[in-house]
Design an enzyme around this catalytic site. Structure first.
Site, PDB file in Angstrom:
ATOM      1  N   LYS A 125       0.826  -0.831   0.156  1.00 26.47           N
ATOM      2  CA  LYS A 125       0.179   0.130   0.273  1.00 26.47           C
ATOM      3  C   LYS A 125       0.903   1.601  -0.036  1.00 26.47           C
ATOM      4  O   LYS A 125       1.598   1.045   0.974  1.00 26.47           O
ATOM      5  CB  LYS A 125      -1.102   0.305   1.153  1.00 26.47           C
ATOM      6  CG  LYS A 125      -1.599   1.203   1.120  1.00 26.47           C
ATOM      7  CD  LYS A 125      -3.107   0.171   0.390  1.00 26.47           C
ATOM      8  CE  LYS A 125      -4.111   1.232   0.388  1.00 26.47           C
ATOM      9  NZ  LYS A 125      -5.522   0.669  -0.129  1.00 26.47           N
ATOM     10  N   ASP A 165      -6.647   4.956  -4.589  1.00 25.91           N
ATOM     11  CA  ASP A 165      -7.845   4.538  -3.311  1.00 25.91           C
ATOM     12  C   ASP A 165      -8.042   5.604  -2.938  1.00 25.91           C
ATOM     13  O   ASP A 165      -8.024   6.464  -4.008  1.00 25.91           O
ATOM     14  CB  ASP A 165      -6.410   4.012  -1.854  1.00 25.91           C
ATOM     15  CG  ASP A 165      -7.211   3.764  -0.748  1.00 25.91           C
ATOM     16  OD1 ASP A 165      -8.455   2.195  -1.024  1.00 25.91           O
ATOM     17  OD2 ASP A 165      -6.704   4.104  -0.123  1.00 25.91           O
TER      18      ASP A 165
END
Ligand code: NDP
Length: 445
Positions: A125, A165
């Site tokens: 991430k 995201d």
């Protein structure tokens, strides 16, 4: 926790003040106790301690010039958490709240989510505390280019494949991809969520929201229920929320409330998703504007108020810890019988426990919202083949994947004696594949 208590202790000691990361790890380790009991060889190889320590963490400065000619400085992150079953894979978040704890919790969850998809992708991430809100296209572009100058040194189609995201949609992916291509002089599938003209996959935009509904539909069916005729609330009004709302409607449900970080709208006639799409995707407006076009609807300040709206099914699709114990009590008292996490960890641990105790069908994020990353993996496959599947082909594969995830999580829950607890089931089903791969690969890292 018994066997894994020392692992948790190590995590809190080594990562002080990282509360979101602790929260995510604690939930998973609690679920994995029976797995540890069953696999002494994994305990001996210290798989659990290795599993909670990222393989690599990159933190970097991102300097860029704003429209007034002033130099701004942000902090960039990429956490390459686990490559046990495939290249690191996970989105990039641009939001002022971003810090090491948030990126680490997201990267950690991503390992299990990606494993659950059944596809060969590891967990990672990234992100930055840059706030895209109120910035011009030029400012967003200059930030993305500067971010990519550093990130490009660490990623690659077979190494680490970032995606979108919060705060990263098609526009940002385009700027990031353009810069990567210029730096590397190669046209590879290094990012997913790309535009259709340059390697994107059909149905990727819709995938997380649609996948959430496919997963919940399966979970509801197992309890003799469905979306058909149900009253639904969907928090957020970003990528996940919009397409979840669209699919709910296709499945016969009625979405009556949606939100953004300022407040929520309530439309008893059923929210017009097209209006939300125009306001949010095209005009980048606040959700409060909706009531100007639909006079039957009302707007309330404060996004948490959305959980007071009476509903059968709640789909939290905005951000972490947006649904707490109080909100859970209200939802249960109002007769809500299913909650599906579209966002990552939107429900606090206390709220999730309340839902499970009260037999509310509860779809945990790492299973329920895995459709986005699964379709990203399908985008990677299409890029490798230099070929594109039709919308229907991708959507059908997505549906199959979500049904499989539900079955695997539900069977693991049954096997470990906690029938219907999809939180535990998803953690165990996702972990076993990763642990097997780590064990087989020896103690390389
Ligand atoms: P977007 O940026 O498209 O939308 C985010 C939405 O959440 C916006 O409506 C935003 O409102 C709202 N929001 C953001 N922060 C807060 C906050 N602190 N309080 C209340 N509302 C907030 O993001 P996505 O839809 O892509 O992501 C939403 C969630 O889903 C995240 O948790 C993400 O990690 C998760 N997710 C996303 C996937 C994807 O494919 N996009 C895949 C899997 C999970 P505002 O406009 O006011 O900021």
């Amino acid at each position: 926790m018994k066997l894994l208590a020392n692992v948790m202790e190590q995590v809190t000691k080594r990562n002080p003040n990282e509360t979101e990361f602790h929260q995510a790890v604690r939930e998973v380790l609690e679920s994995l106790e029976p797995v540890a009991e069953k696999h002494p060889e994994w305990l001996k190889a210290n798989i659990f301690s290795r599993f909670v320590e990222p393989e690599r963490q990159i933190i970097f400065r991102v300097a860029w010039v704003d429209d007034n000619g002033e130099v701004q400085v942000n902090r960039g992150f990429r956490i390459q958490f686990s490559s046990a079953i495939g290249p690191y894979k996970g989105g990039i978040r641009l939001h002022p709240s971003v810090n090491a704890s948030i990126i680490k919790f997201l990267g950690f969850e991503q390992i299990l989510k990606n494993s659950l998809t059944g596809l060969p992708i590891g967990g990672g991430k990234g992100g930055s505390d840059f706030d895209p809100k109120g910035k011009s296209d030029g400012e967003v572009m200059r930030f993305c280019q500067s971010f990519m100058v550093e990130l490009s040194k660490h990623i690659g189609a077979d190494t680490d494949v970032p995606a979108g995201d919060i705060g990263v949609g098609g526009r940002e992916i385009g700027y990031l991809y353009g810069m990567y291509k210029r730096l590397r002089n190669e046209f590879t599938g290094v990012l997913t969520g790309k535009g259709l003209e340059y390697g994107g996959s059909l149905a990727r935009t819709e995938a997380t929201g649609y996948g959430l509904c496919y997963f919940m539909d399966e979970a509801l069916k197992a309890k003799g229920k469905s979306f058909n005729g149900a009253i639904v609330t969907v928090s957020g009004s970003g990528n996940v929320a919009i397409y979840a709302a669209q699919k709910v409607r296709q499945l016969g449900g009625k979405v009556v409330a949606m939100s953004d970080s300022n407040g929520y709208i309530y439309d008893p006639a059923g929210i017009n998703v097209e209006t939300i799409q125009i306001l949010k995707e095209v005009e980048r407006q606040r959700i409060s504007k909706y009531v100007e076009f639909h006079p039957g609807a009302t707007y309330q300040e404060g996004c948490a108020g959305i959980w007071n709206v009476k509903c059968d099914i709640a789909l939290p699709c905005a951000t972490q810890n947006e649904l707490d114990e109080e909100a859970a009590k209200t939802l249960i008292a109002n007769g809500c019988y299913a909650v599906g996490e579209g966002a990552n960890m939107p429900t606090t641990a206390e709220a999730a426990n309340l839902f499970i105790e009260n037999k509310v069908v509860f779809g945990p994020a790492k299973a329920a919202n895995a459709g986005g990353v699964a379709t990203s993996a399908l985008e990677m496959s299409q890029n490798s083949m230099r070929y594109s599947w039709s919308f229907e082909e991708v959507d059908a594969k997505l549906k199959d994947i979500m049904v499989n995830i539900y079955n695997n999580a539900s069977e693991a829950a049954k096997e470990y004696g906690v029938e219907d607890n999809l939180v535990v089931g998803a953690n165990i089903a996702g972990f076993i594949k990763v642990a097997n791969a780590m064990y087989a690969q020896g103690i390389a890292y």
